[in-house]
Design a protein around this motif. Structure first.
Motif, short mmCIF file in Angstrom:
data_model
loop_
_atom_site.label_atom_id
_atom_site.label_comp_id
_atom_site.label_asym_id
_atom_site.label_seq_id
_atom_site.Cartn_x
_atom_site.Cartn_y
_atom_site.Cartn_z
N ARG A 295 0.86 -1.21 0.01
CA ARG A 295 0.17 0.00 0.06
C ARG A 295 0.95 1.21 -0.11
NH1 ARG A 295 -4.75 -0.76 4.58
NH2 ARG A 295 -5.24 -3.08 4.34
N LEU A 296 0.37 2.32 -0.70
CA LEU A 296 1.32 3.50 -0.66
C LEU A 296 0.26 4.76 -0.11
CD1 LEU A 296 2.89 3.57 -4.33
CD2 LEU A 296 3.62 2.45 -2.47
N LEU A 297 1.38 5.50 0.70
CA LEU A 297 0.48 6.71 1.14
C LEU A 297 1.48 7.98 0.62
CD1 LEU A 297 -1.62 8.42 2.59
CD2 LEU A 297 0.17 7.87 4.66
N GLU A 298 0.91 8.69 -0.28
CA GLU A 298 1.95 9.84 -0.69
C GLU A 298 1.12 11.20 -0.07
OE1 GLU A 298 1.59 9.66 -4.93
OE2 GLU A 298 2.28 7.80 -5.19
N LEU A 299 2.02 12.04 0.77
CA LEU A 299 1.17 13.02 1.54
C LEU A 299 1.92 14.42 1.03
CD1 LEU A 299 2.12 11.35 5.07
CD2 LEU A 299 -0.13 11.91 3.99
#
Length: 258
Positions: free
Chosen positions: A228-232
């Protein structure tokens, strides 16, 4: 605060108790710090994440950082080699986990610590892995920022700021800075190695990270399709400091509650 002896090397270790009423048996969080980090430099974020996830936690300073044993002659015979993160992931970390009686941790790593977490997860069983601002390969932007850090250390206030967190601040800085700016380190690349990761994986990257681009987590997802990716947005190299609420919420959602 306590210490653990690993083959004659003292490692600074801090334990975080699980919140009252938390279910027994949950895998603990093990925090792996950045290239200039330590137990103290995490501040209170590990405790807050443990409270949010209902888990116990362990934080430690790698050799040469915080209050752990210094590295003798860090710019000479003790200089780190390009495989230093592999050595930490495959030799030191397994020995530390065995001493702490931890079999399948949730690894939570930042920067160098995220890379160490990924290498370990590619070779050893883990319950899950959270990689914040990992380095899978060396980018030009990383080298430029690390060169700027050297200037800030030699001519600015960086040394003074880091001295609050390390008993041997020069050793802590130069072991990291010298290896990253060495020509041999430009070939560092763990993309193929990461294909062996089968554990649940969450990768977090700030859009304003001065030490790496989104290519790092995109390459990680190519190697580990289930990641899973989280780009902030509005987030630099330290998501846990720049966007702690978003990071904690993502990790809570990512980890099973059982």
């Amino acid at each position: 605060m306590q210490g653990v002896d690993i083959d004659g090397v003292f490692l600074e270790v801090a334990a975080i108790a699980a919140p009252p009423g938390s279910p027994a048996g949950r895998a603990p969080l093990v925090f792996l710090h950045e290239g200039l980090g330590s137990v103290a430099q995490w501040r209170d974020w590990p405790a807050r994440l443990c409270a949010a996830t209902g888990r116990a936690g362990w934080v430690y300073s790698r050799r040469g950082y915080g209050r752990s044993s210094p590295v003798p002659d860090v710019r000479g015979a003790g200089r780190l080699q390009p495989d230093y993160m592999h050595r930490e992931a495959l030799q030191v970390l397994p020995a530390l986990l065995a001493r702490l009686d931890i079999e399948r941790p949730v690894l939570v790593g930042h920067s160098d610590g995220a890379t160490i977490a990924l290498i370990h997860a590619a070779h050893q069983p883990v319950a899950a892995c959270v990689a914040m601002a990992p380095h899978l390969m060396v980018e030009d932007v990383s080298v430029r920022s690390i060169e700027q850090a050297r200037q800030a250390y030699e001519h600015g206030t960086l040394r003074e700021r880091l001295a609050r967190f390390h008993q041997d601040v020069d050793g802590a800085f130069w072991q990291w800075n010298d290896v990253w700016l060495s020509p041999a380190f430009r070939a560092f690349d763990i993309r193929a190695e990461c294909r062996a990761i089968t554990a649940p994986l969450l990768a977090i990257q700030g859009l304003d990270d001065e030490y790496g681009t989104l290519a790092q987590v995109h390459e990680l997802q190519r190697a580990v399709p289930h990641a899973r990716l989280l780009e902030l947005p509005a987030c630099g190299h330290s998501p846990q400091r720049d966007q702690p609420e978003a990071v904690n919420a993502a990790i809570v959602n990512f980890l099973p509650r059982a």
